[in-house]
Design a protein around this motif. Structure first.
Motif, PDB file in Angstrom:
ATOM      1  N   GLY A  87       0.650  -1.248   0.010  1.00  0.00           N
ATOM      2  CA  GLY A  87      -0.035  -0.033  -0.040  1.00  0.00           C
ATOM      3  C   GLY A  87       0.747   1.400  -0.033  1.00  0.00           C
ATOM      4  N   VAL A  88       0.428   2.320  -0.945  1.00  0.00           N
ATOM      5  CA  VAL A  88       1.110   3.445  -0.840  1.00  0.00           C
ATOM      6  C   VAL A  88       0.191   4.625  -0.333  1.00  0.00           C
ATOM      7  CG1 VAL A  88       2.269   5.300  -2.226  1.00  0.00           C
ATOM      8  CG2 VAL A  88       2.723   2.959  -2.705  1.00  0.00           C
ATOM      9  N   ALA A  89      -0.954   4.470  -0.940  1.00  0.00           N
ATOM     10  CA  ALA A  89      -1.974   5.817  -0.615  1.00  0.00           C
ATOM     11  C   ALA A  89      -3.146   5.550  -1.474  1.00  0.00           C
ATOM     12  CB  ALA A  89      -1.564   7.219  -0.882  1.00  0.00           C
ATOM     13  N   THR A  90      -4.441   5.914  -0.893  1.00  0.00           N
ATOM     14  CA  THR A  90      -5.512   6.000  -1.489  1.00  0.00           C
ATOM     15  C   THR A  90      -5.910   7.535  -1.550  1.00  0.00           C
ATOM     16  OG1 THR A  90      -6.332   3.664  -1.138  1.00  0.00           O
ATOM     17  CG2 THR A  90      -7.905   5.511  -1.581  1.00  0.00           C
TER      18      THR A  90
END
Lengths: 141, 109
Positions: A87-90
């Motif tokens: 996960g990096v960002a949403t």
């Protein structure tokens, strides 16, 4: 020193590590967009092909969308295929934005693929990816 | 709710013509420590922001949910078309529920 060793271990065990990373990536993508149908394209990524500093990699995302109340991008999900966690960002978008564009900075532990998914208000999911090489790994573990 | 020590910085024009698209840049000083890193044999404790929320005239404009791949000192750029004066609120929240806030007003001429 341990951080360094973790990096080297990933290099020394490419098959097992890659299998684990792929599984984590697939799970993260499923968590984000469930089993909605995904179409390739419609997203322009601006990333360096070689990131000198893996700890601060500039990322620009522009999704084709009229950004009207009826038809706009609601979310952009960013994943990294070979980080310790994918996960990096949403990003959550609204039609008050002039365009479906976000710029940010991310970290990448090693050479890998960046996967970006964009959800539309009409229930579609767009997808694109880019391969990045990382000079000095922003090793996260 | 307690305050984060982090210092946010916003770059936004003071005024815009009606219908003009403006660029908003935000940066907050924060280590974004994942808890996965080690230093001198010890795990560095996790210290992460979870969210940036941006409101325009009281309505949600943009939000970002952060995971481990977001870099230290989170930086975000996005674009808004303004038809009337804008009151922007920026709220960052960390995993302990602490917040840092900033606001900005843009006149429309």
């Amino acid at each position: 020193m341990i951080a360094r060793r973790t990096c080297l271990a990933l290099l020394a065990l490419p098959f097992a590590a890659a299998a684990r990373a792929d599984e984590a990536l697939n799970t993260a993508i499923r968590d984000a967009v469930a089993d909605k149908p995904v179409t390739d394209g419609g997203i322009l990524l601006r990333v360096p092909t070689l990131a000198e500093n893996g700890g601060q990699v500039p990322l620009g995302i522009l999704v084709e969308s009229p950004m009207t109340a009826q038809d706009h991008i609601t979310a952009i999900h960013v994943f990294a295929s070979r980080n310790p966690t994918p996960g990096v960002a949403t990003f959550r978008l609204t039609p008050m934005l002039a365009r479906a564009e976000v710029q940010t900075r991310i970290r990448l532990a090693e050479d890998q693929r960046l996967i970006v998914l964009a959800e539309t208000s009409t229930g579609r999911v767009l997808r694109t990816s880019a391969e990045l090489r990382v000079g000095a790994g922003g090793c996260l573990s | 709710m307690s305050a984060l020590p982090s210092q946010p910085r916003i770059r936004i024009p003071r005024s815009a013509r009606a219908g003009e698209v403006i660029e908003i840049r935000t940066l907050i000083e924060h280590p974004m420590e994942t808890g996965l890193r080690h230093e001198a044999g010890r795990a560095l404790p996790r210290d992460m922001l979870t969210r940036l929320m941006v409101r325009l005239n009281g309505e949600t404009l943009f939000a970002a949910d952060f995971q481990n791949g977001t870099a230290t000192n989170p930086y975000h750029v996005f674009f808004v078309r303004l038809d009337k004066p804008g009151h922007f609120e920026f709220i960052w929240t960390d995993e302990k529920g602490r917040q840092a806030r900033a606001e900005a007003r843009v006149a429309v001429t």
